[in-house]
Design an enzyme around this catalytic site. Structure first.
Site, short mmCIF file in Angstrom:
data_model
loop_
_atom_site.label_atom_id
_atom_site.label_comp_id
_atom_site.label_asym_id
_atom_site.label_seq_id
_atom_site.Cartn_x
_atom_site.Cartn_y
_atom_site.Cartn_z
N ARG A 1 26.78 -8.42 -15.83
CA ARG A 1 26.94 -10.26 -15.62
C ARG A 1 27.45 -11.06 -14.40
NH1 ARG A 1 24.69 -8.64 -19.80
NH2 ARG A 1 25.19 -9.01 -21.65
N SER A 47 26.87 -15.55 -25.85
CA SER A 47 28.51 -14.78 -25.75
C SER A 47 29.34 -15.59 -25.36
CB SER A 47 28.30 -13.64 -25.02
OG SER A 47 27.23 -12.54 -25.66
N GLU A 76 32.32 -15.67 -19.76
CA GLU A 76 31.11 -15.65 -19.20
C GLU A 76 30.07 -16.47 -19.19
OE1 GLU A 76 28.05 -12.51 -21.56
OE2 GLU A 76 26.58 -13.90 -21.20
C1 FAD Z 1 22.07 -17.74 -28.45
C2 FAD Z 1 22.32 -17.51 -26.85
C3 FAD Z 1 21.95 -16.15 -26.59
C4 FAD Z 1 22.18 -15.32 -25.32
N1 FAD Z 1 21.61 -13.77 -25.48
C5 FAD Z 1 22.17 -13.65 -23.82
C6 FAD Z 1 21.79 -12.21 -24.04
O1 FAD Z 1 21.75 -11.14 -25.47
N2 FAD Z 1 22.64 -11.52 -23.02
C7 FAD Z 1 22.55 -12.30 -21.57
O2 FAD Z 1 22.66 -12.02 -20.53
N3 FAD Z 1 21.88 -14.04 -21.75
C8 FAD Z 1 22.13 -14.15 -23.10
N4 FAD Z 1 22.83 -16.16 -23.16
C9 FAD Z 1 22.50 -16.06 -21.76
C10 FAD Z 1 21.82 -17.56 -21.25
O3 FAD Z 1 21.11 -16.96 -21.69
C11 FAD Z 1 21.57 -16.45 -19.82
O4 FAD Z 1 22.39 -16.35 -18.79
C12 FAD Z 1 20.28 -17.03 -19.66
O5 FAD Z 1 19.48 -16.54 -18.07
C13 FAD Z 1 20.45 -18.94 -18.51
O6 FAD Z 1 19.30 -19.10 -18.78
P1 FAD Z 1 19.32 -20.52 -18.58
O7 FAD Z 1 18.13 -21.04 -17.55
O8 FAD Z 1 19.62 -21.23 -19.63
O9 FAD Z 1 20.45 -21.02 -17.29
P2 FAD Z 1 21.15 -22.71 -17.25
O10 FAD Z 1 22.22 -22.35 -18.22
O11 FAD Z 1 20.43 -24.00 -16.98
O12 FAD Z 1 21.86 -21.86 -15.81
C14 FAD Z 1 23.14 -20.79 -15.67
C15 FAD Z 1 23.49 -20.45 -14.55
O13 FAD Z 1 21.96 -20.35 -13.73
C16 FAD Z 1 22.45 -21.83 -12.42
N5 FAD Z 1 21.07 -22.24 -12.15
C17 FAD Z 1 20.15 -22.09 -12.94
N6 FAD Z 1 18.45 -22.31 -12.60
C18 FAD Z 1 18.62 -21.92 -11.43
C19 FAD Z 1 18.27 -21.69 -10.15
N7 FAD Z 1 16.68 -22.53 -10.02
N8 FAD Z 1 18.49 -21.33 -8.89
C20 FAD Z 1 20.18 -20.86 -8.67
N9 FAD Z 1 20.67 -21.79 -9.67
C21 FAD Z 1 20.34 -21.65 -10.82
C22 FAD Z 1 23.19 -23.28 -13.20
O14 FAD Z 1 23.34 -24.36 -11.86
C23 FAD Z 1 23.93 -22.46 -13.42
O15 FAD Z 1 25.20 -22.17 -13.05
C24 FAD Z 1 22.51 -16.54 -24.28
C25 FAD Z 1 22.01 -17.74 -24.54
C26 FAD Z 1 21.96 -17.97 -25.99
C27 FAD Z 1 22.28 -19.60 -26.03
#
Ligand code: FAD
Length: 346
Positions: A171, A245, A342
């Site tokens: 992570r 998580s 996380e």
């Molecule tokens: C129900 C649920 C289950 C999940 N299961 C998992 C799992 O099994 N494994 C896991 O690893 N994660 C899991 N996650 C966490 C999450 O889905 C991941 O971390 C995912 O990659 C976040 O993507 P996002 O586009 O929503 O990021 P965001 O929440 O929009 O952003 C996350 C971070 O990245 C930055 N960011 C976003 N896009 C960019 C970009 N293009 N350039 C630079 N910075 C950027 C943001 O500023 C922020 O700091 C889960 C979340 C939920 C709600």
């Protein structure tokens, strides 16, 4: 003739409730949706928003917003999936940062390209996946990652990062440490196998496949198994606000692992391949400390998943953060184990 991009319209005082899966209702001082990297470059060149920080968001599924965001919130919406190269054995496929991660995974599975199927149904967009080297069911993106392209926010040059440059860990990546706040990830490329070798040893995948009588699973079978397990185990953010998580699973030295195993016989743990360190499930500590199903107002700990903090409706980000701090203090006091967050807290 090269296409000319103009800076898109920036909105003011926009509610971020639809843009974070915790469903926290705070507002952004400025908000813009960017469909092409050059639109963002144009916006930066015009310098109108140089006085505030820029916060990039994808699906908002790894964010806890604790206050109104005094920044330009940039919703990254670059689309497109493209094959860059291929051989008899591999395909190199690139996706825009705004592509929905699960859609991308299903696209690769539909094309019989192996490597991402265990990461089905993880919320969020492609651009955020390298931020924390997303992982599930024995697979992390670093296993099939080839490279990414990111805009250097100071020089406005596009730089290429390979696996080594991304410094992936559990992570973790360069973009959460030395590269934090310095890059906009624009696209990500993966090297996927055309001859499938599925990874089914983790979690309940084996049991689901056995229950369906599938002895030699293909990648679609594995993807479907992962989807059904996740649907049965994890709360859907559309129904109850959450970010998956909330804490990382603590990784400890072998000496510390021995201490925990002696003090708490039967404690579950996972050996880490290639390391003497041992990983313990954070959810176990939280559950044993009595937090599973806890609720204070609208902030709570999920009734079935102790690792998932939830917003039952009107919780504020600060209330959820406060709850997370109480949990950390209680786990530290009971087990001597510090939990690490996380989720990205803003
Ligand atoms: C129900 C649920 C289950 C999940 N299961 C998992 C799992 O099994 N494994 C896991 O690893 N994660 C899991 N996650 C966490 C999450 O889905 C991941 O971390 C995912 O990659 C976040 O993507 P996002 O586009 O929503 O990021 P965001 O929440 O929009 O952003 C996350 C971070 O990245 C930055 N960011 C976003 N896009 C960019 C970009 N293009 N350039 C630079 N910075 C950027 C943001 O500023 C922020 O700091 C889960 C979340 C939920 C709600």
């Amino acid at each position: 003739m090269p296409q000319i991009y103009s800076a898109p319209r920036v909105l003011e005082n926009v509610s971020l409730k639809p843009f974070n899966t915790f469903g926290i209702d705070v507002s952004a001082r400025y908000f813009v949706e960017i469909n092409h990297l050059q639109e963002y470059v144009q916006l930066v060149r015009e310098q109108n928003y140089a006085h505030v920080t820029h916060l990039f968001v994808g699906g908002g599924s790894n964010l806890l917003l604790t206050q109104d965001v005094d920044a330009l919130v940039v919703k990254v919406a670059f689309e497109g999936i493209e094959v860059i190269d291929e051989s008899d054995d591999f395909v190199l496929v690139k996706a825009g940062a705004g592509v929905v991660w699960h859609d991308f995974v299903q696209y690769t599975v539909d094309h019989h390209w192996a490597g991402l199927e265990n990461l089905s149904l993880i919320p969020g967009h492609v651009g955020a996946a390298p931020m924390q080297n997303i992982g599930a069911y024995g697979v992390e993106i670093k296993d099939t990652f080839d490279s990414l392209e990111a805009l250097n926010l100071e020089s406005l040059a596009v730089e290429r990062f390979d696996t080594k440059a991304c410094q992936f860990g559990y992570r973790e990546s360069y973009f959460k440490h030395a590269g934090k706040g310095r890059y906009l990830i624009a696209s990500v490329s993966f090297k996927l196998a055309k001859k499938a070798e599925t990874q089914t040893s983790y979690g309940a995948i084996k049991d689901v496949l056995a229950a369906k009588g599938i002895a030699n699973p293909g990648i679609r079978d594995v993807a479907n198994a992962v989807i059904s397990i996740r649907q049965s185990k994890l709360p859907d953010p559309k129904e109850i606000g959450n970010s998956g998580s909330f804490f990382k699973n603590p990784t400890v030295s072998v000496d510390e692992a021995t201490r925990l195993q002696d003090a708490f016989p039967g404690i579950p743990f996972y050996p880490i391949v290639g390391s003497t360190d041992v990983k313990f499930p954070a959810g176990w500590f939280i559950e044993q400390a009595g937090w599973k199903g806890y609720r204070s107002g609208d902030a709570g700990v999920h009734v079935n998943q102790a690792l998932v903090l939830v917003n039952y409706g009107q919780a504020t980000g600060s209330q959820i953060k406060e709850l997370s701090e109480q949990i950390k203090a209680s786990v530290l006091a009971k087990f001597g184990v510090p939990l690490e967050t996380e989720v990205n807290i803003i």
